[in-house]
Motif scaffolding. Structure first.
Motif, PDB file in Angstrom:
ATOM      1  N   ARG A 123       0.922  -1.259  -0.053  1.00  0.00           N
ATOM      2  CA  ARG A 123       0.111  -0.121   0.022  1.00  0.00           C
ATOM      3  C   ARG A 123       0.633   1.345  -0.146  1.00  0.00           C
ATOM      4  O   ARG A 123       0.567   2.189  -0.715  1.00  0.00           O
ATOM      5  CB  ARG A 123      -0.893   0.102   1.252  1.00  0.00           C
ATOM      6  N   LEU A 124       1.970   1.099   0.657  1.00  0.00           N
ATOM      7  CA  LEU A 124       2.955   2.257   0.604  1.00  0.00           C
ATOM      8  C   LEU A 124       3.296   2.652  -0.903  1.00  0.00           C
ATOM      9  O   LEU A 124       3.302   3.841  -1.071  1.00  0.00           O
ATOM     10  CB  LEU A 124       4.013   2.108   1.638  1.00  0.00           C
ATOM     11  N   LEU A 125       3.842   1.611  -1.452  1.00  0.00           N
ATOM     12  CA  LEU A 125       4.320   1.859  -2.633  1.00  0.00           C
ATOM     13  C   LEU A 125       3.172   2.367  -3.640  1.00  0.00           C
ATOM     14  O   LEU A 125       3.574   3.151  -4.657  1.00  0.00           O
ATOM     15  CB  LEU A 125       4.727   0.431  -3.402  1.00  0.00           C
ATOM     16  N   ARG A 126       2.093   1.845  -3.726  1.00  0.00           N
ATOM     17  CA  ARG A 126       0.904   2.341  -4.320  1.00  0.00           C
ATOM     18  C   ARG A 126       0.382   3.866  -4.091  1.00  0.00           C
ATOM     19  O   ARG A 126      -0.012   4.489  -4.934  1.00  0.00           O
ATOM     20  CB  ARG A 126      -0.207   1.454  -4.405  1.00  0.00           C
ATOM     21  N   THR A 127       0.661   4.173  -2.769  1.00  0.00           N
ATOM     22  CA  THR A 127       0.538   5.452  -2.368  1.00  0.00           C
ATOM     23  C   THR A 127       1.183   6.608  -3.038  1.00  0.00           C
ATOM     24  O   THR A 127       0.995   7.671  -3.557  1.00  0.00           O
ATOM     25  CB  THR A 127       0.619   5.920  -0.991  1.00  0.00           C
TER      26      THR A 127
END
Length: 461
Positions: A123-127
């Motif tokens: 989720r961090l990378l997609r943010t």
């Protein structure tokens, strides 16, 4: 992990045919990496490097052997291989008595990345990816990477040292590409720290990382090429400190100084920079990317003043080069892993804050260049000659920042640029990177306030 008793046996075996000093460096690490490209997770991998290196001093010559077999038998075989290369014979049969030494932990970790749920990491990378793409429709590709490393080390030597350390590194990297159909430009941002996943709760805003990389790419896409010539240059803080790191810092490492391959050899106590310049190499800064509790020879980390008000005060010294130079180690011995012998390296290296106003240094510079972000480059430590790309630059005309320009590079010599710094701003910021040298690639911070160089050659079109 290896025991104190095993270390004693291995060190004694290493010195069985002579030698003046022996050391064992044991490493047990876990490394994690996850990459998102074009909106998809491409890989998520964990590796577990584990091994040990054994070093012997044969007078002022170093012998180094490493192995991934960390059983007692495997370590003794490695010690025998190292001992076989010793030429300065001494009486054999030395007993090695080790004394454990505890070192305070300056860098507590609250949430190791490897203990963080996989969904949260993704989720961090997609943010970051979403924030970068939202900047402009011309952002055509975004690559985001999360890496983490937990390194546990034990260091023991024939002088009785037995100590250890745990280092936990977390790093986020974003690369954004902007395209108009015929040309592409790339922007990057790469924050990291000696912290766990709490880095993204307390210090780094993931969305800001994506936006910064994308804005740089978009800005440079439409920028005209920079004109070449000699002019005043203002270099922004943070990763602008790579100029000092490369052009001057490497020349202050004992790796260059001891063999006489540095432009700053024999200049301790002499003025090598403008009086407004004070430069620090500090391994004690809590949770910073280049910090440690001990270096890779077991020496406690230090805060070292390299240049004070323009005067050269210290070199960065490891144990072996210190013997050659007649100087004590400064806590700067570092290595990428057990596969490398240590040597003198930078940690968190920066130009200290000054007293000058950032707006004034632009307003009074006339026509010149404002380097907002620096890119890669190269340097010759023996001469100090450097060439660095400007990733994001702007023309300054009559004291005002005006047009963005691309293709700029800064060209000069380390000693020259140090003497031509005539303004140093009040706020120091740092940027994170990996520094390569004889002992491999190690995490280093570079930093500085915004500063002005009165005259510098700018390469362009």
């Amino acid at each position: 992990m290896i025991t104190q008793a095993t270390c004693s046996l291995v060190l004694a075996r290493a010195l069985s045919r002579g030698g003046t000093f022996a050391e064992i460096f044991f490493e047990d690490s876990r490394r994690f990496s996850m990459t998102l490209r074009s909106g998809k997770i491409e890989n998520a991998a964990i590796t577990h490097p584990r091994g040990a290196g054994i070093r012997i001093y044969d007078a002022l010559r170093s012998i180094y052997v490493y192995t991934c077999d960390v059983s007692e038998a495997g370590l003794l075989r490695a010690a025998d291989r190292a001992a076989a290369a010793v030429t300065q014979s001494r009486a054999a049969g030395r007993d090695i008595v080790l004394t454990p030494r505890e070192t305070p932990n300056l860098h507590p970790v609250l949430q190791p990345v490897l203990d963080t749920p996989t969904e949260r990491r993704a989720r961090l990378l997609r943010t970051v990816d979403g924030a970068a793409r939202a900047v402009d429709s011309r952002i055509t590709q975004v690559t985001v990477g999360l890496t983490a490393r937990e390194q546990h080390v034990i260091i023991a030597n024939s002088e009785g040292l037995y100590t250890g350390d745990t280092r936990v590194y977390t790093h986020l990297a974003c690369s954004a590409v902007a395209s108009d159909g015929t040309e592409n430009q790339t922007g990057t941002d790469n924050p990291g720290a000696l912290m766990g996943f709490e880095l993204f709760d307390t210090r780094v805003d993931p969305e800001a990382v994506g936006r910064k990389a994308a804005k740089t790419a978009v800005t440079m896409l439409t920028a005209p090429y920079c004109r070449a010539g000699e002019m005043p240059v203002v270099i922004a803080g943070g990763f602008g400190g790579v100029i000092f790191h490369e052009a001057c810092g490497h020349s202050l490492e004992a790796t260059s100084v001891a063999p006489g391959m540095s432009e700053f050899c024999g200049k301790l106590g002499q003025q090598i920079a403008a009086p407004c310049v004070t430069a620090i190499d500090d391994g004690t800064m809590p949770c910073e990317w280049g910090s440690e509790n001990i270096d890779d020879e077991g020496t406690p980390t230090t805060r070292l003043t390299l240049i004070e008000n323009g005067v050269l005060r210290n070199y960065m010294v490891d144990r072996l080069n210190g013997l050659k130079m007649g100087m004590a180690p400064t806590g700067n011995a570092r290595r990428e892993s057990y596969a490398y012998a240590p040597t003198s390296r930078m940690r968190n290296t920066y130009i200290a804050p000054g007293t000058d106003d950032e707006e004034e240094m632009i307003r009074t510079m006339g026509d010149g260049l404002y380097a907002a972000q620096m890119g890669g480059g190269s340097v010759n430590p023996a001469t100090g000659e450097f060439n660095f790309a400007v990733q994001e630059g702007y023309l300054v005309q009559d004291g005002h920042i005006t047009t963005p320009v691309r293709g700029a590079s800064l060209i000069g010599k380390g000693a020259q640029i140090l003497m031509r710094i005539d303004r140093v701003g009040r706020t120091m910021t740092m940027g994170q990177g990996m520094c390569g040298s004889l002992s491999g690639s190690v995490p280093t911070n570079v930093g500085q306030p915004t500063l002005r160089v009165s005259r510098l050659t700018v390469g362009g079109k």
